[in-house]
Design a protein around this motif. Structure first.
Motif, PDB file in Angstrom:
ATOM      1  N   SER A  56       1.142  -1.150  -0.062  1.00  0.00           N
ATOM      2  CA  SER A  56       0.120   0.089  -0.051  1.00  0.00           C
ATOM      3  C   SER A  56       0.872   1.197   0.116  1.00  0.00           C
ATOM      4  CB  SER A  56      -1.027   0.006   1.221  1.00  0.00           C
ATOM      5  OG  SER A  56      -0.146   0.009   2.458  1.00  0.00           O
ATOM      6  N   GLU A  57       0.399   2.291  -0.447  1.00  0.00           N
ATOM      7  CA  GLU A  57       0.825   3.706  -0.634  1.00  0.00           C
ATOM      8  C   GLU A  57       0.091   4.710  -0.083  1.00  0.00           C
ATOM      9  OE1 GLU A  57       4.415   4.636  -3.356  1.00  0.00           O
ATOM     10  OE2 GLU A  57       3.387   3.273  -4.618  1.00  0.00           O
ATOM     11  N   LYS A  58       0.616   5.519   0.853  1.00  0.00           N
ATOM     12  CA  LYS A  58      -0.048   6.634   1.387  1.00  0.00           C
ATOM     13  C   LYS A  58       0.462   7.943   0.873  1.00  0.00           C
ATOM     14  CE  LYS A  58      -1.459   9.159   5.585  1.00  0.00           C
ATOM     15  NZ  LYS A  58      -0.967   9.390   7.148  1.00  0.00           N
ATOM     16  N   LEU A  59      -0.380   8.824  -0.129  1.00  0.00           N
ATOM     17  CA  LEU A  59       0.144   9.726  -0.762  1.00  0.00           C
ATOM     18  C   LEU A  59      -0.254  10.982   0.138  1.00  0.00           C
ATOM     19  CD1 LEU A  59      -1.191   9.153  -4.330  1.00  0.00           C
ATOM     20  CD2 LEU A  59       0.998   8.502  -3.195  1.00  0.00           C
ATOM     21  N   ILE A  60       0.965  11.717   0.732  1.00  0.00           N
ATOM     22  CA  ILE A  60       0.644  12.691   1.521  1.00  0.00           C
ATOM     23  C   ILE A  60       0.610  14.130   0.849  1.00  0.00           C
ATOM     24  CG2 ILE A  60       1.932  13.920   3.634  1.00  0.00           C
ATOM     25  CD1 ILE A  60       3.381  11.060   3.993  1.00  0.00           C
ATOM     26  N   GLY A  61       1.244  14.495  -0.255  1.00  0.00           N
ATOM     27  CA  GLY A  61       1.140  15.627  -0.397  1.00  0.00           C
ATOM     28  C   GLY A  61       1.931  15.922  -1.732  1.00  0.00           C
ATOM     29  N   ALA A  62       1.883  16.758  -2.529  1.00  0.00           N
ATOM     30  CA  ALA A  62       2.366  17.121  -3.876  1.00  0.00           C
ATOM     31  C   ALA A  62       2.728  18.600  -3.927  1.00  0.00           C
ATOM     32  CB  ALA A  62       1.606  16.553  -4.997  1.00  0.00           C
ATOM     33  N   THR A  63       3.924  18.666  -4.828  1.00  0.00           N
ATOM     34  CA  THR A  63       4.148  20.262  -5.302  1.00  0.00           C
ATOM     35  C   THR A  63       4.507  20.085  -6.782  1.00  0.00           C
ATOM     36  OG1 THR A  63       6.403  19.989  -4.770  1.00  0.00           O
ATOM     37  CG2 THR A  63       5.128  21.028  -3.155  1.00  0.00           C
ATOM     38  N   THR A  64       4.215  21.069  -7.614  1.00  0.00           N
ATOM     39  CA  THR A  64       4.851  21.014  -9.058  1.00  0.00           C
ATOM     40  C   THR A  64       5.592  22.228  -9.267  1.00  0.00           C
ATOM     41  OG1 THR A  64       2.643  20.061  -9.478  1.00  0.00           O
ATOM     42  CG2 THR A  64       3.835  21.071 -11.500  1.00  0.00           C
ATOM     43  N   LYS A  65       6.598  21.987 -10.113  1.00  0.00           N
ATOM     44  CA  LYS A  65       7.877  22.918 -10.416  1.00  0.00           C
ATOM     45  C   LYS A  65       8.231  22.476 -11.613  1.00  0.00           C
ATOM     46  CE  LYS A  65      11.646  25.363  -8.837  1.00  0.00           C
ATOM     47  NZ  LYS A  65      12.697  25.458  -7.911  1.00  0.00           N
ATOM     48  N   ASN A  66       8.099  23.249 -12.565  1.00  0.00           N
ATOM     49  CA  ASN A  66       8.785  23.269 -14.022  1.00  0.00           C
ATOM     50  C   ASN A  66       8.289  21.905 -14.726  1.00  0.00           C
ATOM     51  OD1 ASN A  66      10.116  25.556 -13.932  1.00  0.00           O
ATOM     52  ND2 ASN A  66      11.846  24.337 -12.957  1.00  0.00           N
ATOM     53  N   GLY A  67       6.874  21.482 -14.483  1.00  0.00           N
ATOM     54  CA  GLY A  67       6.144  20.433 -15.088  1.00  0.00           C
ATOM     55  C   GLY A  67       6.564  19.106 -14.370  1.00  0.00           C
ATOM     56  N   ILE A  68       7.521  19.212 -13.330  1.00  0.00           N
ATOM     57  CA  ILE A  68       7.745  17.904 -12.636  1.00  0.00           C
ATOM     58  C   ILE A  68       7.000  17.908 -11.036  1.00  0.00           C
ATOM     59  CG2 ILE A  68       9.544  16.737 -11.155  1.00  0.00           C
ATOM     60  CD1 ILE A  68      10.166  16.957 -14.309  1.00  0.00           C
ATOM     61  N   VAL A  69       6.271  16.829 -10.978  1.00  0.00           N
ATOM     62  CA  VAL A  69       5.330  16.768  -9.892  1.00  0.00           C
ATOM     63  C   VAL A  69       5.986  15.821  -8.863  1.00  0.00           C
ATOM     64  CG1 VAL A  69       3.345  15.788  -8.829  1.00  0.00           C
ATOM     65  CG2 VAL A  69       3.324  16.904 -11.119  1.00  0.00           C
ATOM     66  N   GLY A  70       6.270  16.489  -7.587  1.00  0.00           N
ATOM     67  CA  GLY A  70       7.027  15.968  -6.369  1.00  0.00           C
ATOM     68  C   GLY A  70       5.856  15.316  -5.584  1.00  0.00           C
ATOM     69  N   VAL A  71       5.761  13.960  -5.135  1.00  0.00           N
ATOM     70  CA  VAL A  71       4.630  13.429  -4.391  1.00  0.00           C
ATOM     71  C   VAL A  71       5.634  12.852  -3.279  1.00  0.00           C
ATOM     72  CG1 VAL A  71       2.923  11.844  -4.193  1.00  0.00           C
ATOM     73  CG2 VAL A  71       3.225  12.922  -6.342  1.00  0.00           C
ATOM     74  N   THR A  72       5.096  13.259  -1.888  1.00  0.00           N
ATOM     75  CA  THR A  72       5.578  12.866  -0.797  1.00  0.00           C
ATOM     76  C   THR A  72       4.525  11.539  -0.435  1.00  0.00           C
ATOM     77  OG1 THR A  72       6.137  15.134  -0.179  1.00  0.00           O
ATOM     78  CG2 THR A  72       6.086  13.348   1.855  1.00  0.00           C
ATOM     79  N   ALA A 112       7.538  12.907 -14.292  1.00  0.00           N
ATOM     80  CA  ALA A 112       7.543  13.833 -15.341  1.00  0.00           C
ATOM     81  C   ALA A 112       6.661  13.310 -16.555  1.00  0.00           C
ATOM     82  CB  ALA A 112       8.766  14.132 -15.747  1.00  0.00           C
ATOM     83  N   LYS A 113       6.175  13.954 -17.271  1.00  0.00           N
ATOM     84  CA  LYS A 113       5.033  13.640 -18.509  1.00  0.00           C
ATOM     85  C   LYS A 113       6.081  13.372 -19.522  1.00  0.00           C
ATOM     86  CE  LYS A 113       0.390  13.674 -19.366  1.00  0.00           C
ATOM     87  NZ  LYS A 113      -0.825  14.491 -19.300  1.00  0.00           N
ATOM     88  N   ALA A 114       6.083  12.324 -20.113  1.00  0.00           N
ATOM     89  CA  ALA A 114       6.765  11.585 -21.474  1.00  0.00           C
ATOM     90  C   ALA A 114       6.047  10.951 -22.447  1.00  0.00           C
ATOM     91  CB  ALA A 114       8.154  11.015 -21.150  1.00  0.00           C
ATOM     92  N   ASN A 115       5.840  11.523 -23.599  1.00  0.00           N
ATOM     93  CA  ASN A 115       5.005  10.769 -24.790  1.00  0.00           C
ATOM     94  C   ASN A 115       3.681  10.633 -24.021  1.00  0.00           C
ATOM     95  OD1 ASN A 115       7.152  10.712 -26.422  1.00  0.00           O
ATOM     96  ND2 ASN A 115       8.003   8.977 -25.394  1.00  0.00           N
ATOM     97  N   GLY A 116       3.060  11.483 -23.283  1.00  0.00           N
ATOM     98  CA  GLY A 116       1.741  11.309 -22.886  1.00  0.00           C
ATOM     99  C   GLY A 116       1.543  10.647 -21.525  1.00  0.00           C
ATOM    100  N   LYS A 117       2.708  10.033 -21.012  1.00  0.00           N
ATOM    101  CA  LYS A 117       2.491   9.260 -19.694  1.00  0.00           C
ATOM    102  C   LYS A 117       3.539   9.716 -18.824  1.00  0.00           C
ATOM    103  CE  LYS A 117       1.648   4.519 -21.763  1.00  0.00           C
ATOM    104  NZ  LYS A 117       2.151   3.350 -21.823  1.00  0.00           N
ATOM    105  N   TRP A 118       2.848   9.863 -17.389  1.00  0.00           N
ATOM    106  CA  TRP A 118       3.545  10.265 -16.387  1.00  0.00           C
ATOM    107  C   TRP A 118       4.347   9.052 -15.833  1.00  0.00           C
ATOM    108  CZ3 TRP A 118       3.894  14.955 -14.609  1.00  0.00           C
ATOM    109  CH2 TRP A 118       2.915  15.949 -14.853  1.00  0.00           C
ATOM    110  N   LEU A 119       5.513   9.462 -15.916  1.00  0.00           N
ATOM    111  CA  LEU A 119       6.884   8.417 -15.395  1.00  0.00           C
ATOM    112  C   LEU A 119       7.531   8.794 -14.464  1.00  0.00           C
ATOM    113  CD1 LEU A 119       8.008   7.393 -18.797  1.00  0.00           C
ATOM    114  CD2 LEU A 119       6.648   6.082 -17.532  1.00  0.00           C
ATOM    115  N   LEU A 120       8.012   7.915 -13.448  1.00  0.00           N
ATOM    116  CA  LEU A 120       8.872   8.238 -12.104  1.00  0.00           C
ATOM    117  C   LEU A 120      10.215   8.784 -12.864  1.00  0.00           C
ATOM    118  CD1 LEU A 120       7.657   5.792  -9.633  1.00  0.00           C
ATOM    119  CD2 LEU A 120       7.844   8.165  -9.312  1.00  0.00           C
TER     120      LEU A 120
END
Length: 167
Positions: A107-123, A148-156
């Motif tokens: 399981s994963e608990k998503l705590i929060g997120a920030t976005t900068k220059n198209g990169i989404v950081g998820v704690t 980051a989004k590449a070719n229409g998909k979000w990738l780590l």
């Protein structure tokens, strides 16, 4: 700008009028704006939430092929000591754990997120129990994933771990 507010004063036996000063009004409005911005920054985008649900499903089903599809070819992992591991080396460890396991709970608990220059950081915080021939392996991980989004998909593209424990 002044705002008139009528307050009931039980000790005086009737209403009295009080004016909130302009500076207090501005501070109040600025506080509301700051709180709104903070709550917006903490929201994980729905597209990313869906990716996490799919990651969890791939781990629970021990599907290594679908699991590795969530990671950019340039992915790096940074452990709590600051050691950087590139994607190929990182995947070797995961592939071994998946191959050795008969079942997995995850399981994963998503705590929060920030976005900068198209990169989404998820704690996040992640917990797992992998059942192997030698017994159970438990894991706990906390840190920040960067998507980051590449070719229409979000990738780590990067994971920075604050905690990574295997027992």
């Amino acid at each position: 700008l002044s705002i008139g507010v009528t307050l009931n004063d039980a000790t005086a036996g009737g209403p009295r009028s009080r004016t909130i000063r302009p500076m207090r009004t501005r501070l109040f409005v600025l506080t509301l704006v700051a709180l709104s911005a903070t709550s917006l920054a903490d929201k994980v985008p729905n597209e990313i939430k869906l990716r996490y649900k799919a990651v969890v499903a791939s781990v629970k089903s021990l599907d290594f092929e679908s699991f590795q599809a969530f990671f950019s070819p340039k992915f790096v992992s940074v452990d709590p000591k600051g050691t950087v591991t590139k994607r190929k080396e990182f995947m070797k460890g995961i592939e071994g754990l998946f191959a050795d396991s008969k079942s997995a709970e995850f399981s994963e608990k998503l705590i929060g997120a920030t976005t900068k220059n198209g990169i989404v950081g998820v704690t996040f915080e992640a917990k797992g129990v992998f059942t192997t021939a030698k017994g159970k392996v438990t894991m706990f991980e906390s840190g920040t994933d960067y998507w980051a989004k590449a070719n229409g998909k979000w990738l780590l593209v990067k994971t920075v771990d604050k905690t990574m424990e295997f027992k």
